[in-house]
Design a protein around this motif. Structure first.
Motif, PDB file in Angstrom:
ATOM      1  N   PRO A  50       0.805  -1.231   0.000  1.00 14.77           N
ATOM      2  CA  PRO A  50       0.000   0.000   0.000  1.00 14.77           C
ATOM      3  C   PRO A  50       0.837   1.281   0.000  1.00 14.77           C
ATOM      4  CG  PRO A  50      -0.214  -1.160   2.096  1.00 14.77           C
ATOM      5  CD  PRO A  50       0.533  -2.072   1.159  1.00 14.77           C
ATOM      6  N   GLY A  51       2.034   1.215   0.545  1.00 19.05           N
ATOM      7  CA  GLY A  51       2.894   2.403   0.584  1.00 19.05           C
ATOM      8  C   GLY A  51       3.503   2.766  -0.751  1.00 19.05           C
ATOM      9  N   HIS A  52       3.411   1.861  -1.715  1.00 20.34           N
ATOM     10  CA  HIS A  52       4.009   2.110  -3.034  1.00 20.34           C
ATOM     11  C   HIS A  52       3.010   1.888  -4.169  1.00 20.34           C
ATOM     12  CE1 HIS A  52       8.086   2.625  -1.501  1.00 20.34           C
ATOM     13  NE2 HIS A  52       7.801   1.660  -0.644  1.00 20.34           N
ATOM     14  N   ALA A  53       1.718   1.852  -3.844  1.00 20.56           N
ATOM     15  CA  ALA A  53       0.673   1.619  -4.849  1.00 20.56           C
ATOM     16  C   ALA A  53       0.794   2.605  -5.996  1.00 20.56           C
ATOM     17  CB  ALA A  53      -0.706   1.709  -4.215  1.00 20.56           C
ATOM     18  N   GLY A  54       0.668   2.089  -7.215  1.00 21.35           N
ATOM     19  CA  GLY A  54       0.753   2.917  -8.408  1.00 21.35           C
ATOM     20  C   GLY A  54       2.166   3.089  -8.936  1.00 21.35           C
TER      21      GLY A  54
END
Length: 141
Positions: A50-54
């Motif tokens: 989630p901390g690096h989504a996208g």
């Protein structure tokens, strides 16, 4: 719980898509190294963090959660602390994954039991990178 070489080899050979929970963009992290190896072996790998989504890790788009994947992965490879595995296993069951793989040092009997009860294959306290090499499995595809 899969434990024999034959069971583990069969799982790794029937698997095509793998979601890596806790994938890291840092090349010194085990999750990054395992992901890189799995990609080189021909698996389709979906990094989940989630901390690096996208963002991209090893050319693959990072997803925030299993729920965000367009399709169910064959395997969910878990790089989380043992006590954090339960919700990941529940998400894998809900998404329709075929198996959950808990990395070396990751052991959660309760979550494994839920996964097995839901029909998923389970491996605990092992690493697919090590197992592919140890069992001398050919690349996928």
């Amino acid at each position: 719980m899969l434990q024999t070489d034959k069971e583990i080899a069969a799982l790794l050979q029937e698997t095509r898509t793998i979601a890596v929970i806790g994938a890291s963009p840092k090349d010194t992290r085990p999750s990054h190294q395992v992901m890189e190896f799995l990609l080189a072996q021909g698996y389709e790998v979906f990094p989940i963090n989630p901390g690096h989504a996208g963002e991209q890790i090893l050319g693959q788009t990072v997803y925030a959660s299993l729920e965000d994947l367009p399709n169910a992965p064959d395997m969910v490879d878990i790089f989380r602390r043992s006590e954090e595995v339960g919700p990941v296993v529940d998400a894998a069951i809900a998404k329709g994954a075929k198996s959950v793989w808990m990395q070396i040092g990751v052991i959660n009997e309760e979550a494994a039991g839920r996964a097995e009860a839901a029909g998923l294959k389970v491996v605990m306290d092992r690493c697919p990178k090590i197992e592919v090499a140890r069992l001398r499995l050919p690349p996928i595809g």
